[in-house]
Design an enzyme around this catalytic site. Sequence first.
Site, PDB file in Angstrom:
ATOM      1  N   ARG A   1      74.726 -46.093 -70.529  1.00 25.82           N
ATOM      2  CA  ARG A   1      75.118 -44.774 -70.033  1.00 25.82           C
ATOM      3  C   ARG A   1      74.733 -43.692 -71.030  1.00 25.82           C
ATOM      4  NH1 ARG A   1      81.008 -44.147 -68.644  1.00 25.82           N
ATOM      5  NH2 ARG A   1      80.275 -42.256 -67.615  1.00 25.82           N
TER       6      ARG A   1
ATOM      7  N   CYS B   1      83.301 -38.934 -74.889  1.00 27.41           N
ATOM      8  CA  CYS B   1      82.987 -40.083 -74.031  1.00 27.41           C
ATOM      9  C   CYS B   1      82.610 -39.544 -72.664  1.00 27.41           C
ATOM     10  CB  CYS B   1      84.170 -41.048 -73.979  1.00 27.41           C
ATOM     11  SG  CYS B   1      85.707 -40.284 -73.410  1.00 27.41           S
TER      12      CYS B   1
END
Length: 285
Positions: free
Chosen positions: A183, A242
Amino acid sequence: MPTPLITASELDQLRAAGKQHVVVFDCSFDLTNPAAGRDGYQQGHIPGAHYLHLDNELSGPKTGTNGRHPLPDPELFAARLRALGVNDDTLVVAYDAQGSMYAARLWWMMRWTGHAAVAVIDGGRNAWVAAGLPLEHGATPDPETAGNLTRRPSLVKTVDANALLANLSQPSMLVVDARAADRFRGENETLDPVGGHIPGAANRFFKDNLAADGYFKPADQLRADFSQVFAGKAPGQTVMQCGSGVTACHNLLALEVAGLTGAALYPGSWSEWCADPKRPVATGA
């Protein structure tokens, strides 16, 4: 407490001794099934523990531009904790069944409201069961008498998107992204509409804070790991981030275990950053 972690046995002994007021919270959650955490709690939780839902109690309203899990109004958050019996002198203990990724959010948020007496069960629900300790079913009712928790000056630092945007042209802070490497590179993105990362960010997958048994790695190993990621930066020159400000707290918890204090959180994280097409996006390693 010398460490932000507590073992299942230590918690059991502490509660049996009755010398300190302790309130335990189950923060278990599943991003793909928001009902799963509460369902799991109902099926078995540490006796007396209350449940806190990531979307409803550990996050605030979404606007479409403030990320998937924006911080809640701190007064409303404190009021909910008071309703669940938390006092100024309470030891708040958080756990989950997902490697502490959601318990760490509550740990950070307690410190955000100025409450220092908070710990995470190392190993979470699995550790409690492995210690041979009992679970109870159903839900723990709210106490009849509310607690007296007051908001005090925050014990943590936050950084917003504008500060990180300015940091791109004159870098003084290192952004550390807690998402999985794919990701981070912009691959296999299923949660946010844009793949990639904040330009210049480093990657430290939060699950790398745990050993194979699901417990946190020793402090010296975490120190060595993060020293490599920081590449000469002091913890106070770093910002944890994040996807939505949740697993970044796991890195902040690991830093605290390692004795590397002072890092900030970017609460909006990637889901906020990528909501504005004017903000630059980097892909690849």
